[in-house]
Design a protein around this motif. Sequence first.
Motif, PDB file in Angstrom:
ATOM      1  N   LEU A 162       2.906   6.855  -7.110  1.00 26.96           N
ATOM      2  CA  LEU A 162       3.284   7.017  -5.711  1.00 26.96           C
ATOM      3  C   LEU A 162       3.872   5.732  -5.156  1.00 26.96           C
ATOM      4  O   LEU A 162       4.831   5.762  -4.365  1.00 26.96           O
ATOM      5  N   GLN A 163       3.338   4.592  -5.579  1.00 23.92           N
ATOM      6  CA  GLN A 163       3.877   3.322  -5.107  1.00 23.92           C
ATOM      7  C   GLN A 163       5.327   3.155  -5.540  1.00 23.92           C
ATOM      8  O   GLN A 163       6.178   2.714  -4.755  1.00 23.92           O
TER       9      GLN A 163
ATOM     10  N   GLU B 269       7.570   5.369  -3.404  1.00 22.85           N
ATOM     11  CA  GLU B 269       7.719   4.924  -2.028  1.00 22.85           C
ATOM     12  C   GLU B 269       8.397   3.559  -1.919  1.00 22.85           C
ATOM     13  O   GLU B 269       8.916   3.216  -0.844  1.00 22.85           O
TER      14      GLU B 269
ATOM     15  N   ARG C 108       0.236   3.822 -10.150  1.00 20.66           N
ATOM     16  CA  ARG C 108       1.415   3.244  -9.513  1.00 20.66           C
ATOM     17  C   ARG C 108       2.519   4.278  -9.251  1.00 20.66           C
ATOM     18  O   ARG C 108       3.569   3.922  -8.715  1.00 20.66           O
TER      19      ARG C 108
ATOM     20  N   ILE D 192       7.645   4.280   2.700  1.00 24.91           N
ATOM     21  CA  ILE D 192       6.315   4.865   2.825  1.00 24.91           C
ATOM     22  C   ILE D 192       6.385   6.172   3.612  1.00 24.91           C
ATOM     23  O   ILE D 192       6.916   6.217   4.722  1.00 24.91           O
TER      24      ILE D 192
ATOM     25  N   THR E  19       0.829  -1.208   0.000  1.00 22.82           N
ATOM     26  CA  THR E  19       0.000   0.000   0.000  1.00 22.82           C
ATOM     27  C   THR E  19       0.859   1.251   0.000  1.00 22.82           C
ATOM     28  O   THR E  19       2.021   1.232   0.426  1.00 22.82           O
ATOM     29  N   THR E  20       0.247   2.332  -0.457  1.00 20.39           N
ATOM     30  CA  THR E  20       0.935   3.627  -0.476  1.00 20.39           C
ATOM     31  C   THR E  20       0.573   4.423   0.773  1.00 20.39           C
ATOM     32  O   THR E  20      -0.366   4.098   1.494  1.00 20.39           O
ATOM     33  N   SER E  21       1.303   5.488   0.992  1.00 24.73           N
ATOM     34  CA  SER E  21       1.027   6.358   2.141  1.00 24.73           C
ATOM     35  C   SER E  21      -0.365   6.967   2.041  1.00 24.73           C
ATOM     36  O   SER E  21      -1.049   7.152   3.052  1.00 24.73           O
ATOM     37  N   HIS E  22      -0.792   7.266   0.796  1.00 22.07           N
ATOM     38  CA  HIS E  22      -2.116   7.853   0.630  1.00 22.07           C
ATOM     39  C   HIS E  22      -3.210   6.859   0.997  1.00 22.07           C
ATOM     40  O   HIS E  22      -4.206   7.201   1.660  1.00 22.07           O
ATOM     41  N   GLN E  23      -3.030   5.611   0.609  1.00 15.44           N
ATOM     42  CA  GLN E  23      -4.032   4.597   0.943  1.00 15.44           C
ATOM     43  C   GLN E  23      -4.074   4.341   2.449  1.00 15.44           C
ATOM     44  O   GLN E  23      -5.149   4.159   3.030  1.00 15.44           O
TER      45      GLN E  23
END
Length: 879
Positions: A173-174, A177, A171, A182, A19-23
């Motif tokens: 941001l993923q 990170e 993808r 993250i 997962t990303t920081s936003h999620q």
Amino acid sequence: MCYITANEELPGELFVSPTTSHQEACRYVATDHTAQLCLRIVLWLEGLASEALDLEKKVRGSHVGSYLPSSGVWHRTQRYLKRKNNDFNIVKHVDFDAPTREGAQLLPDDKKQDELLLEDIWTLLRAGRLEEACELCRSAGQAWKAATLCPFGGVDMFPSLEAMLSNGKARTLQAIELESGIGRQWRLWKWASYCASEKIAEHDGGRYEMAVYAIQCSNLKRTLPICTDWESACWAMAKSCLDVQVDLELSQYHTSRPEEKQYDDDMNGTQPMLSSVGPENWPYLVLDQQPRDITALLQKLHSSDLVHETVSRACREQHRQIEMNLMSGNVAHLLDLLWSWISPSEEDQNVSSPLRSRDDPEMIRFGAHIVLVMRYLFSEEMEDELEEKLVTVGDLIINMYVRYLFSEQQEELVGVYASQLERDVCIDLFVEMMELRLNSSLHTMYKLFLSAVEYLPFSSGDVSKACFEEIIERVLSRSRETKPNKYNEDFSDVVERHHLQALHKAMVIQWLCFTPPSSIPGFQMITGKLLMRALMHSNTLFREFSLISMRRGSELPIGPHKLLAILAEPLKQKENFSLEDQEISDNLQEFEDWHEYYSLDATYRGWLRCEMENSSVPPDMLSAEEKDQAVAAATQTLELAFLLLLREERPWLNAVEISPFESSELVFLELHATAILCLPSGECMPPDATSCTALTSALYSTVSEEEVLHRQLKVDVKVSSKDPCCIEVALRCLATEGDGFGLHEANDGGLLAAIMAAGFKGELNRFQPGVSMEISRLDAWYSDGHGSVESTAAYIIRGLCRRCCLPETILRSMQASISLSEAGDSLDHCDKLIELVASSDSGMIHLFSQQQIQEFLIFERECFICKMELEEEQIPTDG
């Protein structure tokens, strides 16, 4: 509303792995209560600001950011540098870092243009239009500024479901990170924004530029000075609080790897003192500026040193207090606050109008809708304190709004809101409104009727809910109650007021004669029930009215004839009745009896009026037409009287009834009456304790002492507590066979009817001669040994009416018959009446009182005199 709306669920298919920081930020906000509140406050205030921008564009035709392309490229400074001017205060280069790097300024015109651009960027950010703000930067030639606002390749980093749906499974941001970790780039961007806002503040840069970067990093110290209105300040605090909570949540994913530590040190110039406040410690730099929760946020709006004076002042405004209570979820306090604003003042409470409301209808309206919304949202579960407030204070507010609608003649709306009130409050309010609209037009009355019957169930098995049937029953019951009256020692209009109350009682029937709309379920059943109730209640009123209209005068009694006029059209619809039902059939028959009686009464009074008019003119001056009119009226009176008196199948107002009780039971009969005492002149005699005692004794004396003891007769007379000119008479006796038990064959109402009839006829031996009781209300029922009502005893009142009305009808008929004989007509009518009274089969003689028999004998004597005179006139003719 942000406090009580259910959290939105995040669709699992949008999550990527890892997962990303936003999620993770979105997941956290969706589960954390305080973060969710802050998110909703931010979205709400941004939505308002966005709507304001759209409205401005619609009205003015322009929008923020309506600039020429490349307006932010600093053209004037470029031209100035090309002329090789040497001013140490002006930058030597026009790259975006030049002002900071060189510690110099742009030319004033470019600086002003830049400040206007930043003001528009701030306005767009304030409205939640980050993408528009970035596009504005690019169109102005400052793409670098767009990158500082949205540093992750266009990924929307706002922690909301909408942003997550917008990003999809991008993808970018993923990928970022996966390389840096993250939230690493997130913290660096926040740290850079913080440094930029502080640097701009140190160099006294543009306040909008400072605020644009400060809001990205929750630096309230640099954001709030530009927020000069309540909404902007609240938005800034809520957004900062939300961002810091998200930053704290993401900080748990931070790992202090050696290369990261070295990178941090490099970013801080390898200064040990600065390393302790670098990006690895974000967001602790701004943590002390943030409110801990929503309550603390609102308190900062009230009293923080950073908040502009206009913001603190706005917190005292009514609509801001409402918003802040909703934001904090303090609904109970909000309800108290609303009621304190709209509740009647002491001056209003002293005003005579019962439905007066305060002068702030919009606040009353808002308060009512807030209560309804809260009840709907909290319908499943709520705290006891809030539930109590929503019921008690909520009902007060809704009640106030219904009264306002009613005062504005918006009767069609009152049912929508009144139906939400507690049972007793709703019933009392509708009863009050119906009483106040009783003298209004039929259209206005129907609007109120429709409002009640559409929004309330007709009948309800739930004792906690009001229903239309209960309202109608209360209206009918109250219409018969004695109204409070004060006379100030002037009793000249007591009888007139008494008669006007009869009109009021009759007009109440109109509520039962309206037809409900066919859209209501079971409207035919409702129509039938209403008409049936109208029939039953009208019969009750007809009985009382008949005892009011005993005096022989030409003036028509207004009560019964108004009642007949109201019922004339509705009762033509016989299809609404089930004639097979014995109760309905009996009530219809009684109504027909009363209709016949009052038709005779009106005809008799019309004849009496003719006689009175003719008597004021000398006989030789009367025209033949006037004489014929009087003869026709007398003839019609006698025709109607004989139709009523000489019935073969069923006697008029049949009081023969089978008791519902067995003779083995202990059952009492009770008759209660409210009346005024009338002198022979027709004026009211104000009662007192002495006259009540004398009347009690007189009523006892109408029966033998043996009967008093055998039937356990009790008589109680007292002055009414509501009307000093009225008396309340209560009679009670033991039921016996034929009078309370078994079949009541005598058809005269029994013992209690006999006692009360003497009072109505003014023939009480031990009371003032000629003083009679004029009825206002009359009820009879069966009761047990403890005085509890078991059921009504209508046969007593019907028998009482027979005792009073039938002898009076015969005496009036004798009067008309003698008048006809004097005009030369035959005396056959008199003979028929004499035969009727003398006949043992008719049972009429025992309905007469002693004085009525004497008056009948006087009329009989006059008949014989007229007969002898006619015979004497015929002898010479025969000879």
